[in-house]
Scaffold this motif. Structure first.
Motif, PDB file in Angstrom:
ATOM      1  N   ARG A  10       0.819  -1.337  -0.037  1.00  0.00           N
ATOM      2  CA  ARG A  10       0.224  -0.014   0.238  1.00  0.00           C
ATOM      3  C   ARG A  10       0.904   1.393   0.064  1.00  0.00           C
ATOM      4  NH1 ARG A  10      -4.141   0.341   4.542  1.00  0.00           N
ATOM      5  NH2 ARG A  10      -5.477  -1.001   3.060  1.00  0.00           N
ATOM      6  N   ASP A  11       1.797   1.220   0.806  1.00  0.00           N
ATOM      7  CA  ASP A  11       2.530   2.587   1.047  1.00  0.00           C
ATOM      8  C   ASP A  11       3.452   2.651  -0.233  1.00  0.00           C
ATOM      9  OD1 ASP A  11       1.448   2.953   3.377  1.00  0.00           O
ATOM     10  OD2 ASP A  11       3.052   2.018   4.643  1.00  0.00           O
ATOM     11  N   LYS A  12       3.863   1.748  -1.324  1.00  0.00           N
ATOM     12  CA  LYS A  12       4.606   1.936  -2.213  1.00  0.00           C
ATOM     13  C   LYS A  12       3.974   2.077  -3.477  1.00  0.00           C
ATOM     14  CE  LYS A  12       7.780  -1.424  -0.227  1.00  0.00           C
ATOM     15  NZ  LYS A  12       7.464  -1.288   1.187  1.00  0.00           N
ATOM     16  N   LEU A  13       2.440   2.075  -3.406  1.00  0.00           N
ATOM     17  CA  LEU A  13       1.951   2.291  -4.760  1.00  0.00           C
ATOM     18  C   LEU A  13       1.635   3.534  -5.135  1.00  0.00           C
ATOM     19  CD1 LEU A  13      -1.064  -0.335  -4.070  1.00  0.00           C
ATOM     20  CD2 LEU A  13       0.890  -0.472  -5.526  1.00  0.00           C
ATOM     21  N   VAL A  14       1.832   4.026  -6.200  1.00  0.00           N
ATOM     22  CA  VAL A  14       1.724   5.641  -6.672  1.00  0.00           C
ATOM     23  C   VAL A  14       0.633   5.767  -7.491  1.00  0.00           C
ATOM     24  CG1 VAL A  14       4.324   5.994  -6.493  1.00  0.00           C
ATOM     25  CG2 VAL A  14       3.549   5.157  -8.643  1.00  0.00           C
ATOM     26  N   GLY A  15      -0.137   4.575  -7.907  1.00  0.00           N
ATOM     27  CA  GLY A  15      -1.412   4.672  -8.432  1.00  0.00           C
ATOM     28  C   GLY A  15      -1.272   4.534 -10.111  1.00  0.00           C
ATOM     29  N   GLU A  16      -0.044   3.919 -10.752  1.00  0.00           N
ATOM     30  CA  GLU A  16       0.292   3.685 -12.052  1.00  0.00           C
ATOM     31  C   GLU A  16       0.177   2.464 -12.486  1.00  0.00           C
ATOM     32  OE1 GLU A  16       3.854   5.733 -13.121  1.00  0.00           O
ATOM     33  OE2 GLU A  16       3.433   7.568 -12.190  1.00  0.00           O
ATOM     34  N   GLU A  17      -0.413   2.167 -13.577  1.00  0.00           N
ATOM     35  CA  GLU A  17      -0.646   0.776 -14.040  1.00  0.00           C
ATOM     36  C   GLU A  17       0.718  -0.145 -13.980  1.00  0.00           C
ATOM     37  OE1 GLU A  17      -3.138  -1.618 -17.318  1.00  0.00           O
ATOM     38  OE2 GLU A  17      -3.482   0.235 -16.653  1.00  0.00           O
ATOM     39  N   GLU A  18       1.691   0.495 -14.096  1.00  0.00           N
ATOM     40  CA  GLU A  18       3.165  -0.232 -13.968  1.00  0.00           C
ATOM     41  C   GLU A  18       3.234  -0.937 -12.654  1.00  0.00           C
ATOM     42  OE1 GLU A  18       2.888   2.998 -15.132  1.00  0.00           O
ATOM     43  OE2 GLU A  18       2.964   2.389 -17.259  1.00  0.00           O
ATOM     44  N   ASP A  19       2.786  -0.363 -11.513  1.00  0.00           N
ATOM     45  CA  ASP A  19       2.589  -0.934 -10.206  1.00  0.00           C
ATOM     46  C   ASP A  19       2.502  -2.351 -10.116  1.00  0.00           C
ATOM     47  OD1 ASP A  19       3.358   1.445  -9.100  1.00  0.00           O
ATOM     48  OD2 ASP A  19       1.390   2.156  -8.432  1.00  0.00           O
ATOM     49  N   VAL A  20       1.132  -2.619 -11.091  1.00  0.00           N
ATOM     50  CA  VAL A  20       0.637  -4.077 -10.837  1.00  0.00           C
ATOM     51  C   VAL A  20       1.764  -5.215 -11.181  1.00  0.00           C
ATOM     52  CG1 VAL A  20      -1.286  -5.537 -11.443  1.00  0.00           C
ATOM     53  CG2 VAL A  20      -1.679  -3.258 -10.787  1.00  0.00           C
ATOM     54  N   PRO A  21       2.186  -4.948 -12.559  1.00  0.00           N
ATOM     55  CA  PRO A  21       3.290  -5.986 -13.013  1.00  0.00           C
ATOM     56  C   PRO A  21       4.465  -6.136 -12.190  1.00  0.00           C
ATOM     57  CG  PRO A  21       2.300  -4.939 -14.713  1.00  0.00           C
ATOM     58  CD  PRO A  21       1.889  -4.171 -13.749  1.00  0.00           C
ATOM     59  N   ALA A  22       4.986  -5.086 -11.837  1.00  0.00           N
ATOM     60  CA  ALA A  22       6.086  -4.958 -10.746  1.00  0.00           C
ATOM     61  C   ALA A  22       5.813  -5.910  -9.600  1.00  0.00           C
ATOM     62  CB  ALA A  22       6.306  -3.563 -10.484  1.00  0.00           C
ATOM     63  N   ILE A  23       4.680  -5.685  -8.787  1.00  0.00           N
ATOM     64  CA  ILE A  23       4.425  -6.411  -7.659  1.00  0.00           C
ATOM     65  C   ILE A  23       3.956  -7.894  -7.916  1.00  0.00           C
ATOM     66  CG2 ILE A  23       2.384  -6.582  -5.972  1.00  0.00           C
ATOM     67  CD1 ILE A  23       2.148  -3.534  -6.059  1.00  0.00           C
ATOM     68  N   VAL A  24       3.348  -8.068  -9.010  1.00  0.00           N
ATOM     69  CA  VAL A  24       3.116  -9.554  -9.259  1.00  0.00           C
ATOM     70  C   VAL A  24       4.529 -10.223  -9.661  1.00  0.00           C
ATOM     71  CG1 VAL A  24       1.956 -10.996 -11.147  1.00  0.00           C
ATOM     72  CG2 VAL A  24       0.582  -9.024 -10.215  1.00  0.00           C
ATOM     73  N   MET A  25       5.200  -9.520 -10.546  1.00  0.00           N
ATOM     74  CA  MET A  25       6.582 -10.345 -10.851  1.00  0.00           C
ATOM     75  C   MET A  25       7.418 -10.348  -9.403  1.00  0.00           C
ATOM     76  SD  MET A  25       6.346 -11.172 -13.878  1.00  0.00           S
ATOM     77  CE  MET A  25       7.934 -11.747 -14.121  1.00  0.00           C
ATOM     78  N   SER A  26       7.581  -9.658  -8.600  1.00  0.00           N
ATOM     79  CA  SER A  26       8.267  -9.636  -7.434  1.00  0.00           C
ATOM     80  C   SER A  26       7.423 -10.747  -6.497  1.00  0.00           C
ATOM     81  CB  SER A  26       7.999  -8.226  -6.869  1.00  0.00           C
ATOM     82  OG  SER A  26       8.620  -8.253  -5.466  1.00  0.00           O
ATOM     83  N   LEU A  27       6.272 -10.861  -6.505  1.00  0.00           N
ATOM     84  CA  LEU A  27       5.866 -12.066  -5.636  1.00  0.00           C
ATOM     85  C   LEU A  27       6.023 -13.206  -6.266  1.00  0.00           C
ATOM     86  CD1 LEU A  27       2.309 -10.284  -4.919  1.00  0.00           C
ATOM     87  CD2 LEU A  27       4.072 -11.094  -3.293  1.00  0.00           C
ATOM     88  N   LEU A  28       5.941 -13.463  -7.499  1.00  0.00           N
ATOM     89  CA  LEU A  28       6.213 -14.929  -8.126  1.00  0.00           C
ATOM     90  C   LEU A  28       7.694 -15.136  -8.149  1.00  0.00           C
ATOM     91  CD1 LEU A  28       3.641 -14.678 -11.217  1.00  0.00           C
ATOM     92  CD2 LEU A  28       3.389 -15.715  -8.825  1.00  0.00           C
ATOM     93  N   HIS A  29       8.471 -14.079  -8.410  1.00  0.00           N
ATOM     94  CA  HIS A  29       9.989 -14.570  -8.167  1.00  0.00           C
ATOM     95  C   HIS A  29      10.362 -15.482  -7.450  1.00  0.00           C
ATOM     96  CE1 HIS A  29      13.983 -14.085  -9.734  1.00  0.00           C
ATOM     97  NE2 HIS A  29      14.371 -13.738  -8.743  1.00  0.00           N
ATOM     98  N   GLY A  30      10.934 -16.633  -7.618  1.00  0.00           N
ATOM     99  CA  GLY A  30      11.573 -17.489  -6.455  1.00  0.00           C
ATOM    100  C   GLY A  30      10.584 -18.443  -5.865  1.00  0.00           C
ATOM    101  N   GLN A  31       9.036 -18.257  -6.083  1.00  0.00           N
ATOM    102  CA  GLN A  31       8.280 -19.099  -5.286  1.00  0.00           C
ATOM    103  C   GLN A  31       8.366 -20.452  -6.213  1.00  0.00           C
ATOM    104  OE1 GLN A  31       6.278 -18.143  -2.897  1.00  0.00           O
ATOM    105  NE2 GLN A  31       7.280 -16.051  -2.828  1.00  0.00           N
ATOM    106  N   SER A  32       8.073 -21.400  -5.446  1.00  0.00           N
ATOM    107  CA  SER A  32       8.194 -22.928  -5.776  1.00  0.00           C
ATOM    108  C   SER A  32       6.564 -23.241  -6.218  1.00  0.00           C
ATOM    109  CB  SER A  32       8.806 -23.656  -4.744  1.00  0.00           C
ATOM    110  OG  SER A  32       7.519 -23.842  -3.822  1.00  0.00           O
ATOM    111  N   LYS A  33       6.412 -24.345  -6.859  1.00  0.00           N
ATOM    112  CA  LYS A  33       5.123 -24.649  -7.429  1.00  0.00           C
ATOM    113  C   LYS A  33       4.445 -24.869  -5.976  1.00  0.00           C
ATOM    114  CE  LYS A  33       2.877 -28.465  -9.985  1.00  0.00           C
ATOM    115  NZ  LYS A  33       3.043 -29.558 -10.988  1.00  0.00           N
ATOM    116  N   GLU A  34       4.883 -25.662  -4.998  1.00  0.00           N
ATOM    117  CA  GLU A  34       4.255 -26.101  -3.845  1.00  0.00           C
ATOM    118  C   GLU A  34       3.972 -24.851  -3.350  1.00  0.00           C
ATOM    119  OE1 GLU A  34       7.388 -27.158  -4.769  1.00  0.00           O
ATOM    120  OE2 GLU A  34       6.746 -29.149  -5.683  1.00  0.00           O
ATOM    121  N   GLU A  35       4.574 -23.591  -3.166  1.00  0.00           N
ATOM    122  CA  GLU A  35       4.128 -22.487  -2.589  1.00  0.00           C
ATOM    123  C   GLU A  35       2.889 -21.853  -3.189  1.00  0.00           C
ATOM    124  OE1 GLU A  35       8.265 -20.760  -0.715  1.00  0.00           O
ATOM    125  OE2 GLU A  35       8.079 -20.681  -2.774  1.00  0.00           O
TER     126      GLU A  35
END
Length: 85
Positions: A12-37
């Motif tokens: 919430r505190d890092k969002l600036v309201g631009e569309e580019e926020d969403v892909p950056a967050i999603v990629m950050s969350l998915l990076h390094g996650q295992s299939k099990e996670e």
């Protein structure tokens, strides 16, 4: 929606309201996650959330495939051209 709410509250505190926020967050969350996670996240979702997730995925992938094949007037938007896997 609990997963999305948790993610939103985390960033919430890092969002600036631009569309580019969403892909950056999603990629950050998915990076390094295992299939099990990832499967654990899905296990914690309500059935309607799983249908929504899979429905959105299938719609976007079909739009991309139609655009790649030149079928109809489907044109991929720049965001739709990104693959997250």
């Amino acid at each position: 929606m609990k997963l999305v709410d948790n993610i939103y509250n985390l960033y919430r505190d890092k969002l600036v309201g631009e569309e580019e926020d969403v892909p950056a967050i999603v990629m950050s969350l998915l990076h390094g996650q295992s299939k099990e996670e990832l499967l654990q996240w899905i296990q914690e979702m309500q059935e309607t959330e799983i249908y929504q997730m899979l429905g959105l995925y299938l719609m976007e992938m079909l739009r991309m495939k139609m655009a790649e094949e030149g079928v109809g007037d489907v044109r991929p938007e720049p965001l739709r051209q990104q693959r997250y896997h």
